[in-house]
Design a protein around this motif. Structure first.
Motif, PDB file in Angstrom:
ATOM      1  N   LEU A   1      63.462  -8.038  41.574  1.00 46.78           N
ATOM      2  CA  LEU A   1      62.772  -9.312  41.756  1.00 46.78           C
ATOM      3  C   LEU A   1      61.412  -9.207  41.088  1.00 46.78           C
ATOM      4  O   LEU A   1      60.678  -8.251  41.321  1.00 46.78           O
ATOM      5  N   ASN A   2      61.088 -10.180  40.225  1.00 49.28           N
ATOM      6  CA  ASN A   2      59.778 -10.169  39.578  1.00 49.28           C
ATOM      7  C   ASN A   2      59.046 -11.494  39.774  1.00 49.28           C
ATOM      8  O   ASN A   2      58.227 -11.877  38.961  1.00 49.28           O
TER       9      ASN A   2
ATOM     10  N   GLN B   1      57.425  -5.741  47.469  1.00 44.94           N
ATOM     11  CA  GLN B   1      56.866  -5.097  46.274  1.00 44.94           C
ATOM     12  C   GLN B   1      56.532  -6.126  45.197  1.00 44.94           C
ATOM     13  O   GLN B   1      55.596  -5.935  44.419  1.00 44.94           O
ATOM     14  N   ALA B   2      57.289  -7.210  45.146  1.00 46.84           N
ATOM     15  CA  ALA B   2      57.046  -8.275  44.164  1.00 46.84           C
ATOM     16  C   ALA B   2      55.964  -9.240  44.665  1.00 46.84           C
ATOM     17  O   ALA B   2      55.799 -10.325  44.129  1.00 46.84           O
TER      18      ALA B   2
ATOM     19  N   GLY C   1      56.565 -18.804  43.447  1.00 43.32           N
ATOM     20  CA  GLY C   1      55.822 -19.533  44.462  1.00 43.32           C
ATOM     21  C   GLY C   1      56.684 -20.357  45.408  1.00 43.32           C
ATOM     22  O   GLY C   1      56.182 -20.971  46.345  1.00 43.32           O
ATOM     23  N   GLU C   2      57.973 -20.360  45.206  1.00 43.61           N
ATOM     24  CA  GLU C   2      58.884 -21.173  46.005  1.00 43.61           C
ATOM     25  C   GLU C   2      59.176 -20.510  47.358  1.00 43.61           C
ATOM     26  O   GLU C   2      59.137 -19.296  47.489  1.00 43.61           O
TER      27      GLU C   2
ATOM     28  N   ASN D   1      66.123 -13.826  42.017  1.00 45.45           N
ATOM     29  CA  ASN D   1      65.279 -13.784  40.830  1.00 45.45           C
ATOM     30  C   ASN D   1      65.731 -14.822  39.802  1.00 45.45           C
ATOM     31  O   ASN D   1      64.914 -15.482  39.170  1.00 45.45           O
ATOM     32  N   GLN D   2      67.043 -14.980  39.640  1.00 46.17           N
ATOM     33  CA  GLN D   2      67.591 -15.913  38.656  1.00 46.17           C
ATOM     34  C   GLN D   2      67.463 -17.379  39.079  1.00 46.17           C
ATOM     35  O   GLN D   2      67.243 -18.250  38.244  1.00 46.17           O
TER      36      GLN D   2
END
Length: 125
Positions: free
Chosen positions: A76-77, A97-98, A61-62, A55-56
């Motif tokens: 994770l968002n 889920q993300a 989109g990567e 996430n960091q």
């Protein structure tokens, strides 16, 4: 980058059949040779990363490739595609889920033989 001969020498020591098959498939394709070299390295060099680190250190989109295992700590968002040797069950659930995607390296070699639009993550946990 390792030569195919170096990869072969290290491959002899591997006992996980899925890992051996992944290294052999990656070694056949020049675009995946760097990944074969990473996977053939000693287990102590395997990348282990948590979902919160993804996430960091990633952009929405990567597509990223982890030459090891993804673990579930954190949240994770971002919508990302994660290609890894393996995933913990909860890590896979959190990525999905993300609205992200998961794929094993072996599956991705077959889907994306040119290894396009992928960033390889090499840091260790």
């Amino acid at each position: 980058m390792k030569s195919k001969t170096q990869i072969d020498k290290q491959l002899v020591k591997k006992t996980n059949p899925e890992l051996v098959q992944t290294i052999l498939e990656a070694k056949k394709n020049k675009n995946w040779l760097e990944v074969a070299g990473l996977l053939s390295s000693p287990k102590a060099n395997m990348t282990i990363i948590n979902v919160d680190e993804l996430n960091q250190k990633t952009k929405d989109g990567e597509t990223i490739l982890i030459s090891g295992k993804v673990l579930s700590q954190g949240e994770l968002n971002k919508k990302i595609k994660v290609v890894a040797l393996s995933f913990s069950k909860k890590a896979k659930e959190k990525i999905l889920q993300a609205k992200g995607e998961t794929s094993t390296i072996l599956e991705e070699i077959k889907k994306n033989p040119d290894a396009k639009n992928m960033r390889i993550i090499k840091w260790r946990y």
